[in-house]
Design a protein around this motif. Structure first.
Motif, mmCIF file in Angstrom:
data_model
loop_
_atom_site.group_PDB
_atom_site.id
_atom_site.type_symbol
_atom_site.label_atom_id
_atom_site.label_comp_id
_atom_site.label_asym_id
_atom_site.label_seq_id
_atom_site.Cartn_x
_atom_site.Cartn_y
_atom_site.Cartn_z
ATOM 1 N N GLY A 210 53.836 47.694 48.413
ATOM 2 C CA GLY A 210 53.139 48.416 49.412
ATOM 3 C C GLY A 210 51.660 48.526 49.272
ATOM 4 N N ALA A 211 51.269 48.657 50.661
ATOM 5 C CA ALA A 211 49.761 48.472 50.648
ATOM 6 C C ALA A 211 48.867 49.663 49.762
ATOM 7 C CB ALA A 211 49.324 48.720 52.130
ATOM 8 N N ASP A 212 49.508 50.918 49.683
ATOM 9 C CA ASP A 212 48.723 51.596 48.646
ATOM 10 C C ASP A 212 49.081 51.344 47.163
ATOM 11 O OD1 ASP A 212 48.495 53.598 50.922
ATOM 12 O OD2 ASP A 212 50.174 54.520 50.514
ATOM 13 N N LEU B 81 48.912 48.202 46.277
ATOM 14 C CA LEU B 81 47.944 47.251 46.126
ATOM 15 C C LEU B 81 46.506 47.679 46.153
ATOM 16 C CD1 LEU B 81 49.303 44.326 48.572
ATOM 17 C CD2 LEU B 81 49.223 44.165 45.977
ATOM 18 N N ASP B 82 46.137 48.793 47.056
ATOM 19 C CA ASP B 82 44.868 49.441 46.899
ATOM 20 C C ASP B 82 44.575 49.978 45.556
ATOM 21 O OD1 ASP B 82 44.346 48.847 49.342
ATOM 22 O OD2 ASP B 82 44.976 50.511 50.522
ATOM 23 N N ARG B 83 45.852 50.669 44.765
ATOM 24 C CA ARG B 83 45.454 51.196 43.646
ATOM 25 C C ARG B 83 45.038 49.976 42.556
ATOM 26 N NH1 ARG B 83 47.550 51.927 38.985
ATOM 27 N NH2 ARG B 83 49.312 50.409 39.519
ATOM 28 N N ARG B 84 45.795 48.872 42.730
ATOM 29 C CA ARG B 84 45.659 47.828 41.731
ATOM 30 C C ARG B 84 44.284 47.246 41.888
ATOM 31 N NH1 ARG B 84 51.246 44.190 41.740
ATOM 32 N NH2 ARG B 84 52.552 46.160 41.267
ATOM 33 N N ALA B 85 43.419 47.268 43.093
ATOM 34 C CA ALA B 85 42.278 46.606 43.494
ATOM 35 C C ALA B 85 41.183 47.540 43.114
ATOM 36 C CB ALA B 85 42.009 46.308 45.091
ATOM 37 N N GLU B 86 41.269 48.982 42.632
ATOM 38 C CA GLU B 86 40.264 49.707 42.217
ATOM 39 C C GLU B 86 39.573 49.310 41.029
ATOM 40 O OE1 GLU B 86 42.106 53.768 41.770
ATOM 41 O OE2 GLU B 86 42.569 53.693 44.019
ATOM 42 N N ASN B 87 38.351 49.379 41.145
ATOM 43 C CA ASN B 87 37.489 48.959 40.092
ATOM 44 C C ASN B 87 37.688 47.466 39.833
ATOM 45 O OD1 ASN B 87 36.732 51.562 39.728
ATOM 46 N ND2 ASN B 87 38.495 52.061 38.639
ATOM 47 N N PHE B 88 37.929 46.636 40.620
ATOM 48 C CA PHE B 88 38.357 45.155 40.391
ATOM 49 C C PHE B 88 36.913 44.528 39.999
ATOM 50 C CE2 PHE B 88 37.490 40.893 42.185
ATOM 51 C CZ PHE B 88 38.623 40.338 41.485
ATOM 52 N N VAL B 89 37.001 43.749 38.844
ATOM 53 C CA VAL B 89 36.261 42.946 38.304
ATOM 54 C C VAL B 89 36.582 41.553 38.228
ATOM 55 C CG1 VAL B 89 34.892 42.403 36.520
ATOM 56 C CG2 VAL B 89 35.260 44.699 36.928
ATOM 57 N N PRO B 90 35.940 40.524 39.064
ATOM 58 C CA PRO B 90 36.543 39.090 38.937
ATOM 59 C C PRO B 90 36.540 38.613 37.682
ATOM 60 C CG PRO B 90 34.298 39.320 39.899
ATOM 61 C CD PRO B 90 34.704 40.587 39.820
ATOM 62 N N SER B 91 37.553 37.768 37.570
ATOM 63 C CA SER B 91 37.673 36.960 36.116
ATOM 64 C C SER B 91 36.839 35.634 36.418
ATOM 65 C CB SER B 91 38.991 36.821 35.921
ATOM 66 O OG SER B 91 39.213 36.003 34.600
ATOM 67 N N LEU B 92 35.898 35.594 35.905
ATOM 68 C CA LEU B 92 35.126 34.268 36.299
ATOM 69 C C LEU B 92 34.665 33.706 34.729
ATOM 70 C CD1 LEU B 92 32.756 35.567 39.099
ATOM 71 C CD2 LEU B 92 34.536 33.972 39.263
ATOM 72 N N PRO B 93 34.783 32.399 34.484
ATOM 73 C CA PRO B 93 34.479 31.718 33.405
ATOM 74 C C PRO B 93 33.088 31.606 33.471
ATOM 75 C CG PRO B 93 35.629 30.142 34.532
ATOM 76 C CD PRO B 93 35.854 31.531 35.370
ATOM 77 N N SER B 94 32.290 31.239 32.188
ATOM 78 C CA SER B 94 31.125 31.228 32.346
ATOM 79 C C SER B 94 30.561 29.708 32.738
ATOM 80 C CB SER B 94 30.435 31.102 30.894
ATOM 81 O OG SER B 94 31.058 30.118 30.081
ATOM 82 N N VAL B 95 29.492 29.556 33.694
ATOM 83 C CA VAL B 95 29.346 28.114 33.967
ATOM 84 C C VAL B 95 28.299 27.523 32.974
ATOM 85 C CG1 VAL B 95 29.503 28.910 36.590
ATOM 86 C CG2 VAL B 95 27.097 29.318 35.311
ATOM 87 N N ALA B 96 28.556 26.094 33.043
ATOM 88 C CA ALA B 96 27.968 25.191 32.145
ATOM 89 C C ALA B 96 26.428 24.794 32.613
ATOM 90 C CB ALA B 96 28.690 24.308 31.582
ATOM 91 N N SER B 97 26.204 24.886 33.914
ATOM 92 C CA SER B 97 24.880 24.216 34.340
ATOM 93 C C SER B 97 24.289 24.729 35.488
ATOM 94 C CB SER B 97 25.181 22.830 34.811
ATOM 95 O OG SER B 97 26.060 22.725 35.813
ATOM 96 N N GLY B 98 23.221 24.458 35.893
ATOM 97 C CA GLY B 98 22.692 25.200 37.134
ATOM 98 C C GLY B 98 23.367 24.782 38.476
ATOM 99 N N ALA C 25 52.499 22.996 56.440
ATOM 100 C CA ALA C 25 53.193 24.185 56.361
ATOM 101 C C ALA C 25 51.884 25.296 56.129
ATOM 102 C CB ALA C 25 54.412 24.521 55.938
ATOM 103 N N VAL C 26 51.424 25.881 56.880
ATOM 104 C CA VAL C 26 50.528 26.982 56.658
ATOM 105 C C VAL C 26 51.163 28.412 56.691
ATOM 106 C CG1 VAL C 26 48.236 28.244 57.340
ATOM 107 C CG2 VAL C 26 48.486 25.600 57.594
ATOM 108 N N LEU C 27 51.136 29.119 55.689
ATOM 109 C CA LEU C 27 51.809 30.240 55.322
ATOM 110 C C LEU C 27 50.741 31.462 55.403
ATOM 111 C CD1 LEU C 27 54.318 29.315 52.336
ATOM 112 C CD2 LEU C 27 54.455 28.714 54.845
ATOM 113 N N ARG C 28 51.159 32.479 55.833
ATOM 114 C CA ARG C 28 50.495 33.688 55.900
ATOM 115 C C ARG C 28 51.322 34.793 55.507
ATOM 116 N NH1 ARG C 28 45.321 32.361 58.142
ATOM 117 N NH2 ARG C 28 45.403 30.513 59.473
ATOM 118 N N GLY C 29 50.514 35.969 55.385
ATOM 119 C CA GLY C 29 51.129 37.192 54.956
ATOM 120 C C GLY C 29 50.255 38.096 54.221
ATOM 121 N N ASN C 30 50.764 39.065 53.431
ATOM 122 C CA ASN C 30 49.893 40.076 52.579
ATOM 123 C C ASN C 30 49.326 39.381 51.199
ATOM 124 O OD1 ASN C 30 52.326 40.179 51.256
ATOM 125 N ND2 ASN C 30 52.232 42.408 50.946
ATOM 126 N N LEU C 31 50.042 38.302 50.915
ATOM 127 C CA LEU C 31 49.577 37.715 49.764
ATOM 128 C C LEU C 31 48.459 36.483 50.069
ATOM 129 C CD1 LEU C 31 49.931 37.309 46.809
ATOM 130 C CD2 LEU C 31 51.916 35.883 47.036
#
Length: 577
Positions: free
Chosen positions: A522-524, A526-543, A381-387
């Motif tokens: 609501g979309a508004d 979600l837009d507010r929460r997305a302001e100044n988004f910085v991805p949460s990325l762990p450090s990488v261990a190799s090239g 099953a392939v689900l779609r939506g605002n999430l």
């Protein structure tokens, strides 16, 4: 594609004539006793082997490779075995999926750079099968895949148990206090008791079935147990067949057509296959230049019941499946219900229908009748939506029907570490109606998209007898796992997808029948929460890990590299010296 075109064998560019290069190429190969007539124009067949003692599922492939060699010699070919990277599902950290694309690159470059006219791909463990097919697909030479086969049934205290699947239950029972630590440790001996890959319908068995369904493996490739003598026979026959395919110039592209992929998707539904097959088949298709999408998975799987009663969805195991008739019996049933492209070509030399028409079902408990399925809807099953604007997937046959339509409050974990820190906190605000949400475990966010999507339930709910809850993440789930688990949310949280902006307490609506996944925000907002988004990325261990993060595609595109699809592939015939 090049099927039927009598182009010169690639190896002739290395070995033909009396040039300095030809002298050197032949001379160094002769240092192991190769006679002159092996360079007389016979096809050079590579045996691409993922044997590794650090990949337990593949540790017996050295012996099977010898049988492949016998077959190649018998048919007049020149076999040359070569190793490639072997990502181990049970041993590799942080996740074998991180290295699937690297293994595919290894396979591709090994073929391109060496005098190989055709190739036998030796695989078994989860990621070794797709990586070998992906690499060979980019080269479009004659190819056939030999799977290592599943382990014998697991047996613990006279109970049939499935590798991988049983351990999820045992861990929950141990945490709930209903299983002793002594019994937990004793179960290890009977859990994986022979050579081979997981004997459940996990990712390894699923991908072996996909290979057979697409026509890239011989009859019964998927299910013959690893230690059964018939697995060795199949290997020898594969050695003979690859020589014939190479002489006929029948390439992997002649086999892996759109129709082949459609057959595989319907087979996946009928067998209750792993959600991981979605990623792998899309990645392989993109390497072949075949347009295959999540929508195809949803459309083609609808209306196909799961008729194979195997763990984790059902009761039996791969050994039972083989004795019951195996994949050919399932494909014959699909063909009788007009759900199979019968004329698709296979490496056996005939069509799919030629290969399965006479197959029989020997145990109707394991392979059920069409009117007595394990589940009525077996597809993905392939689900779609605002999430999940670009989609998310769920395996209905492994989920709880009472949760197919559900609205619950989100309990959010920002990472797998956060989950481990808090899931058993007695003060965690969670009940059986809640929806567990895991962020930052996708292709870039982990990195590698680990199999952590089937989060264990909070201990305080397990103690109350709760055994399933809806779980949502951008991660993957082991093919041996079960539960109402929504996976592969795209775009992932680390890409700034909506999953990143879910907060604990938000209401989420899930409707499997309507294929809907909705965050009741609501979309508004979600837009507010997305302001100044910085991805949460762990450090990488190799090239390599940095390369992966920089170039990996999202789950809906198969998590391959953005530079690796068919538009970037060059013909292996273009070899310079």
């Amino acid at each position: 594609m090049s099927g039927g075109k009598k182009q010169p064998l690639r190896s002739r560019q290395w070995y033909q004539g009396n040039s300095k290069s030809a002298f050197m190429h032949r001379s160094w190969m002769k240092n192991r006793g190769v006679p002159d007539d092996m360079f007389d124009g016979r096809p050079v067949i590579g045996i691409c082997n993922t044997f590794s003692e650090m990949t337990p599922c593949n540790a017996h492939l050295r012996g099977l490779a010898e049988k492949v060699k016998f077959g190649i010699y018998e048919a007049g070919g020149f076999p040359v075995e070569f190793p490639v990277l072997s990502p181990s599902e049970s041993q590799t950290r942080p996740t074998a999926m991180l290295y699937r694309n690297l293994a595919a690159m290894d396979v591709e470059e090994s073929i391109r750079s060496c005098p190989i006219d055709g190739v036998v791909l030796m695989a078994g463990c989860d990621k070794t099968t797709p990586s070998l097919v992906m690499g060979a697909a980019s080269c479009d030479i004659p190819a056939i895949l030999v799977s290592g086969g599943p382990m014998l049934n697991g047996v613990v205290k006279n109970e049939r148990v499935g590798s991988g699947t049983a351990v999820f239950r045992w861990v929950e029972e141990l945490n709930a206090g209903t299983m002793s630590e002594e019994d937990f440790l004793a179960a290890e001996a009977g859990h994986a008791r022979s050579a081979g890959s997981c004997m459940t319908m996990g990712t390894a068995s699923t991908m072996a079935a996909m290979v057979e369904a697409m026509g890239l493996g011989l009859f019964q490739n998927a299910a013959i147990p690893a230690v059964d003598s018939r697995r060795a026979q199949l290997s020898q026959m594969a050695g003979r067949r690859i020589v014939d395919l190479t002489r006929a110039r029948t390439t992997i592209g002649d086999i892996l057509t759109r129709e082949a992929f459609e057959n595989a998707i319907r087979v996946n539904a009928a067998i209750g296959g792993s959600t991981n097959a979605v990623l792998h088949l899309i990645a392989i298709a993109r390497r072949m230049g075949v347009d295959l999408s999540l929508d195809d998975w949803d459309r083609l799987g609808r209306g196909v019941p799961t008729i194979v009663d195997l763990m984790p969805s059902g009761r039996f195991l791969m050994e039972d499946f083989y004795y019951a008739g195996g994949l050919p019996a399932v494909m014959r049933i699909l063909g009788e219900h007009n759900l199979l492209h019968r004329e698709a070509l296979t490496v056996s030399g005939g069509t799919v229908w030629d290969q399965v028409e006479t197959a029989e079902v020997w145990n109707e408990e394991v392979i059920r009748g069409w009117d007595k399925p394990l589940t009525d809807e077996g597809g993905i099953a392939v689900l779609r939506g605002n999430l999940a604007p670009r989609g998310a997937v769920l395996k209905p046959s492994a989920a709880s029907p009472e949760l197919f339509s559900h609205r619950g409050r989100a309990v959010v974990f920002s990472s797998i570490e956060d989950y481990h820190d808090r899931i058993n906190d007695p003060d965690l605000d969670v009940d059986e109606t809640s929806i567990l949400v895991l962020q930052n475990c996708g292709p870039k966010g982990y990195p590698g998209m680990a199999e952590v999507g089937n989060m264990g339930l909070p201990k305080k709910l397990l103690e109350k007898g709760v055994r399933d809850m809806i779980r949502i993440s951008d991660a993957r789930m082991s093919g041996t796992a079960y539960g109402t688990v929504i996976l592969h949310v795209a775009p992932e949280a680390a890409e700034g997808g909506p999953l990143a902006f879910v907060r604990s307490g938000d209401w989420i609506e899930v409707d499997i029948a309507e294929r809907r996944l909705h965050l009741d925000v609501g979309a508004d907002e979600l837009d507010r929460r997305a302001e100044n988004f910085v991805p949460s990325l762990p450090s990488v261990a190799s090239g390599y890990q940095q390369l992966y993060r920089d170039h990996v595609e999202q789950a809906d595109l198969g998590c391959d590299f953005d530079f690796a699809d068919a538009s970037c592939a060059l013909s292996p015939q273009r070899v310079s010296h």
